[in-house]
Design an enzyme around this catalytic site. Sequence first.
Site, PDB file in Angstrom:
ATOM      1  N   ASN A  53       0.878  -1.172   0.000  1.00 16.86           N
ATOM      2  CA  ASN A  53       0.000   0.000   0.000  1.00 16.86           C
ATOM      3  C   ASN A  53       0.913   1.219   0.000  1.00 16.86           C
ATOM      4  O   ASN A  53       1.585   1.515   0.984  1.00 16.86           O
ATOM      5  CB  ASN A  53      -0.908   0.011   1.240  1.00 16.86           C
ATOM      6  CG  ASN A  53      -1.778   1.258   1.297  1.00 16.86           C
ATOM      7  OD1 ASN A  53      -1.342   2.361   1.001  1.00 16.86           O
ATOM      8  ND2 ASN A  53      -3.035   1.095   1.703  1.00 16.86           N
ATOM      9  N   GLU A 102      -3.962   1.739  -2.902  1.00 18.95           N
ATOM     10  CA  GLU A 102      -4.098   3.158  -2.575  1.00 18.95           C
ATOM     11  C   GLU A 102      -3.198   4.006  -3.473  1.00 18.95           C
ATOM     12  O   GLU A 102      -2.448   4.869  -3.016  1.00 18.95           O
ATOM     13  CB  GLU A 102      -3.820   3.416  -1.090  1.00 18.95           C
ATOM     14  CG  GLU A 102      -4.572   4.624  -0.578  1.00 18.95           C
ATOM     15  CD  GLU A 102      -4.510   4.793   0.949  1.00 18.95           C
ATOM     16  OE1 GLU A 102      -4.971   5.857   1.412  1.00 18.95           O
ATOM     17  OE2 GLU A 102      -4.029   3.894   1.653  1.00 18.95           O
ATOM     18  N   TYR A 104      -7.737  -3.963  -2.156  1.00 19.65           N
ATOM     19  CA  TYR A 104      -7.646  -2.913  -1.142  1.00 19.65           C
ATOM     20  C   TYR A 104      -8.987  -2.884  -0.405  1.00 19.65           C
ATOM     21  O   TYR A 104      -9.956  -2.277  -0.868  1.00 19.65           O
ATOM     22  CB  TYR A 104      -7.321  -1.566  -1.786  1.00 19.65           C
ATOM     23  CG  TYR A 104      -7.262  -0.405  -0.811  1.00 19.65           C
ATOM     24  CD1 TYR A 104      -6.688  -0.560   0.450  1.00 19.65           C
ATOM     25  CD2 TYR A 104      -7.767   0.842  -1.149  1.00 19.65           C
ATOM     26  CE1 TYR A 104      -6.638   0.496   1.344  1.00 19.65           C
ATOM     27  CE2 TYR A 104      -7.709   1.907  -0.257  1.00 19.65           C
ATOM     28  CZ  TYR A 104      -7.140   1.731   0.979  1.00 19.65           C
ATOM     29  OH  TYR A 104      -7.081   2.781   1.869  1.00 19.65           O
ATOM     30  N   ASP A 147      -3.721  -4.944   0.779  1.00 18.89           N
ATOM     31  CA  ASP A 147      -4.016  -4.326   2.063  1.00 18.89           C
ATOM     32  C   ASP A 147      -5.435  -4.752   2.411  1.00 18.89           C
ATOM     33  O   ASP A 147      -6.405  -4.168   1.924  1.00 18.89           O
ATOM     34  CB  ASP A 147      -3.902  -2.802   1.954  1.00 18.89           C
ATOM     35  CG  ASP A 147      -4.291  -2.106   3.249  1.00 18.89           C
ATOM     36  OD1 ASP A 147      -4.566  -2.802   4.248  1.00 18.89           O
ATOM     37  OD2 ASP A 147      -4.323  -0.860   3.258  1.00 18.89           O
ATOM     38  N   ASN A 185      -6.618  -4.684   5.419  1.00 17.19           N
ATOM     39  CA  ASN A 185      -7.060  -3.779   6.484  1.00 17.19           C
ATOM     40  C   ASN A 185      -7.622  -4.471   7.714  1.00 17.19           C
ATOM     41  O   ASN A 185      -8.420  -3.893   8.462  1.00 17.19           O
ATOM     42  CB  ASN A 185      -8.066  -2.759   5.936  1.00 17.19           C
ATOM     43  CG  ASN A 185      -7.408  -1.405   5.694  1.00 17.19           C
ATOM     44  OD1 ASN A 185      -6.644  -0.938   6.526  1.00 17.19           O
ATOM     45  ND2 ASN A 185      -7.701  -0.783   4.562  1.00 17.19           N
ATOM     46  N   ASP A 223       2.763   4.549   5.203  1.00 14.61           N
ATOM     47  CA  ASP A 223       2.637   3.950   6.536  1.00 14.61           C
ATOM     48  C   ASP A 223       2.660   2.425   6.478  1.00 14.61           C
ATOM     49  O   ASP A 223       2.733   1.759   7.508  1.00 14.61           O
ATOM     50  CB  ASP A 223       1.396   4.466   7.276  1.00 14.61           C
ATOM     51  CG  ASP A 223       0.147   4.531   6.417  1.00 14.61           C
ATOM     52  OD1 ASP A 223       0.212   4.208   5.210  1.00 14.61           O
ATOM     53  OD2 ASP A 223      -0.921   4.913   6.946  1.00 14.61           O
ATOM     54  N   HIS A 224       2.618   1.870   5.262  1.00 15.57           N
ATOM     55  CA  HIS A 224       2.761   0.428   5.040  1.00 15.57           C
ATOM     56  C   HIS A 224       4.130   0.148   4.439  1.00 15.57           C
ATOM     57  O   HIS A 224       4.744   1.031   3.819  1.00 15.57           O
ATOM     58  CB  HIS A 224       1.709  -0.085   4.052  1.00 15.57           C
ATOM     59  CG  HIS A 224       0.295   0.081   4.499  1.00 15.57           C
ATOM     60  ND1 HIS A 224      -0.494  -0.977   4.898  1.00 15.57           N
ATOM     61  CD2 HIS A 224      -0.502   1.184   4.563  1.00 15.57           C
ATOM     62  CE1 HIS A 224      -1.706  -0.543   5.197  1.00 15.57           C
ATOM     63  NE2 HIS A 224      -1.733   0.769   5.008  1.00 15.57           N
TER      64      HIS A 224
END
Length: 271
Positions: free
Chosen positions: A9, A36, A113, A158, A160, A261-262
């Site tokens: 991501n 993303e 995603y 991702d 999540n 952040d990933h």
Amino acid sequence: MRFSLTTWNINSVRLRIDIVAKFLKTARPDVLCLQETKCIDDAFPLKRFKRLGYEHVALNGQKGYHGVAIVSKLPFDNTDIRTFCDKIDSRHISVSFGEKAQLAKPVVLHNFYVPAGGDIPDPALNPKFDHKLKFLDEMKACEPLHPRGDDRHILVGDLNVAPHENDVWSHKQLLKVVSHTPIECEKLLAAQAHGEWFDVARERIPLSEKVYTWWSYRAADWTVGDRGRRLDHIWVSRALKDGVSDFRITRDARGWERPSDHVPVTVTLDV
């Protein structure tokens, strides 16, 4: 044939194309699945990827939000896009590798995603969380995500959800935090079980060990306390399970300049 694949991501592919290039020049996976991407297909940095050796690209993008892409050194036989929850929000793309990639048996790759779900873990109060739960239910029900027998399928992205206790820095403190609530974990694991998927990370790393792929931007220093979560996943069908030869998480990427952040998650397998 040895086949390497990375999922990442990237949180805006145009903003972070330099760190993507840095990673590709070092790791050189055959295929990179991005989530993303946050750009329409016409704005995707195709030329940069082609200069890096990734000439084959499958896109499902949208302006400013979501977006998934698969960039590859190997040509695709087919590409496909599925929608979930009756929303056209660029959360899935799949490709198949076969004769054009000189594979004797085809490999189907899904890149996802999954919705993040907002901050309130109550579907009655939070439409984003309700959407996430319904999305996970549709993943479980989706027939193309049910490989059987000799089907050679890979599902990455991702997702999540950090489904196991040691996929988060504190199981007790995150039980009421979106991404680790019991209902999310239950639904993701149900989709995994129904599709007879094998979670590569947890096939290779004991459930007793902490494993993370994401660290919040909200922390001034992501290394302090190491408060991570494992949100990025690679699943393989039974026919590919024994072909996995390597798995790695490029943790250092969280500390690169202007990072996502990933971080990248990579599998190598014999196909």
